[in-house]
Design a protein around this motif. Structure first.
Motif, mmCIF file in Angstrom:
data_model
loop_
_atom_site.group_PDB
_atom_site.id
_atom_site.type_symbol
_atom_site.label_atom_id
_atom_site.label_comp_id
_atom_site.label_asym_id
_atom_site.label_seq_id
_atom_site.Cartn_x
_atom_site.Cartn_y
_atom_site.Cartn_z
ATOM 1 N N ASP A 18 -104.049 76.766 -24.733
ATOM 2 C CA ASP A 18 -103.736 75.472 -25.336
ATOM 3 C C ASP A 18 -102.682 75.698 -26.428
ATOM 4 O O ASP A 18 -102.870 76.573 -27.281
ATOM 5 C CB ASP A 18 -105.043 74.920 -25.944
ATOM 6 C CG ASP A 18 -104.846 73.698 -26.800
ATOM 7 O OD1 ASP A 18 -103.757 73.090 -26.757
ATOM 8 O OD2 ASP A 18 -105.804 73.332 -27.519
ATOM 9 N N SER A 63 -102.176 74.209 -28.987
ATOM 10 C CA SER A 63 -102.678 73.929 -30.337
ATOM 11 C C SER A 63 -103.510 75.082 -30.880
ATOM 12 O O SER A 63 -103.972 75.028 -32.024
ATOM 13 C CB SER A 63 -103.558 72.677 -30.324
ATOM 14 O OG SER A 63 -102.799 71.572 -29.964
ATOM 15 N N LEU A 81 -95.652 67.300 -24.827
ATOM 16 C CA LEU A 81 -96.354 67.199 -26.117
ATOM 17 C C LEU A 81 -97.190 65.935 -26.281
ATOM 18 O O LEU A 81 -98.106 65.905 -27.104
ATOM 19 C CB LEU A 81 -95.362 67.340 -27.276
ATOM 20 C CG LEU A 81 -94.792 68.746 -27.444
ATOM 21 C CD1 LEU A 81 -93.800 68.783 -28.605
ATOM 22 C CD2 LEU A 81 -95.891 69.779 -27.660
ATOM 23 N N SER A 132 -100.866 66.501 -26.227
ATOM 24 C CA SER A 132 -101.567 67.240 -27.287
ATOM 25 C C SER A 132 -102.769 66.436 -27.795
ATOM 26 O O SER A 132 -102.717 65.210 -27.897
ATOM 27 C CB SER A 132 -100.600 67.489 -28.447
ATOM 28 O OG SER A 132 -101.289 68.048 -29.520
ATOM 29 N N THR A 190 -100.501 71.234 -33.173
ATOM 30 C CA THR A 190 -99.625 71.908 -32.206
ATOM 31 C C THR A 190 -98.344 72.393 -32.894
ATOM 32 O O THR A 190 -97.939 73.544 -32.734
ATOM 33 C CB THR A 190 -99.244 70.950 -31.055
ATOM 34 O OG1 THR A 190 -100.430 70.397 -30.508
ATOM 35 C CG2 THR A 190 -98.464 71.662 -29.959
#
Ligand SMILES: C[S@@+](CC[C@H](N)C(=O)[O-])C[C@H]1O[C@@H](n2cnc3c(N)ncnc32)[C@H](O)[C@@H]1O
Length: 279
Positions: free
Chosen positions: A119, A121, A139, A142, A148
């Motif tokens: 991931d 993030s 994005l 997210s 992120t």
């Protein structure tokens, strides 16, 4: 929605839409760049978009690059082959890792690219690791865009470059009630949970808050328009024959987006942007 649910839904969405991407975009999951000066095919426009990533990052063979949201590896394999750079591609979609590895093997760039289930993030890379980072059309998935961007800042070397090819949308009051309904249906069905954080002329502020400097925004919607228009041609019949009449927009988010987002993009409600910045 918790993160586990988010990633389950995201995986389901990409499994469901896999055939569409494979048939209409040859496994790539991004729009093409149509120059104003000459006629190009969609395939050529896709490659021009990928070359634009390299140009914006001033990519060289010495660079270690992060492809955050690598999809099926179409962009990373192309860049590694043409520019000789090393790339780490990450995605939370299980089947994409297998597809990307197969493509890298086929194009003989497996020694230059590594794909991982991760991931963006919450990455496993050490601090100050990459020379460059790019994203293409990812994005808005997210769970927390600020987290992120902080991760991007953490893993990028000082002086490192980022290029984010992402959509932004107008403020809610610029959309009609119908458009907001469609936008919500499509973003929910395709797990674009942070689309609301990508507002015209504001996202560059979010990048600065995350610590990036020399932020530049280029608005290239006109160059991307023909690519969206091409998808609209495929989608228009099924959309008006059964998706819209039966209110099936959430079941067919890509067909809906191809028709309805095309209209919104024409009005300037949705833009395609390139954000570049340095750490
Ligand atoms: C529209 S596709 C674009 C894929 C690729 N950039 C391309 O242009 O072909 C969106 C991609 O976002 C990626 N993605 C979504 N959520 C992510 C996350 N939390 N971390 C990393 N990648 C993510 C997945 O790889 C998915 O294929």
């Amino acid at each position: 929605m918790n993160e586990k649910e988010h990633f389950e839904r995201l995986n389901k969405y990409y499994i469901k839409s896999k055939a569409g991407y494979d048939i209409f975009l040859w496994g790539s999951k991004h729009f093409g760049f149509y120059p104003k000066s000459k006629k190009v095919t969609e395939r050529e426009a896709q490659v021009l978009m990928q070359d634009l990533v390299a140009k914006k990052l001033k990519l060289s063979a010495d660079d270690l690059v992060l492809d955050a949201g690598c999809g099926q590896g179409v962009i990373s394999t192309y860049l590694a082959k043409k520019y000789g750079c090393k790339i780490e591609g990450i995605t939370p979609i299980h089947f994409e890792i297998d597809k990307a590895n197969l493509l890298a093997k086929k194009l003989k760039v497996s020694d230059k690219i590594n794909y991982s289930l991760m991931d963006y993030s919450d990455m496993e890379f050490k601090n100050n690791y990459f020379d460059c980072i790019y994203t293409i059309e990812t994005l808005s998935h997210s769970v927390n865009i600020r987290k992120t961007l902080k991760e991007f800042h953490r893993v990028l070397k000082k002086g490192g470059r980022i290029a984010l090819f992402e959509y932004t949308i107008a403020e809610d009051n610029c959309f009609s009630k119908y458009e907001i309904k469609i936008l919500n249906k499509v973003s929910h069905a395709s797990t674009m949970d942070s689309l609301g954080d990508f507002r015209h002329d504001k996202f560059q502020g979010t990048l600065k808050e995350a610590g990036f400097k020399d932020v530049i925004v280029e608005h290239i919607s006109e160059n991307v328009g023909p690519s969206l228009g091409r998808l609209r041609k495929f989608a228009i019949l099924p959309y008006y024959l059964f998706v819209k009449p039966f209110g099936l927009q959430e079941k067919f988010p890509n067909v809906t987006a191809a028709v309805e987002f095309y209209k919104m993009a024409k009005k300037g409600l949705i833009r395609y942007n390139i954000f570049t910045a340095v750490k």
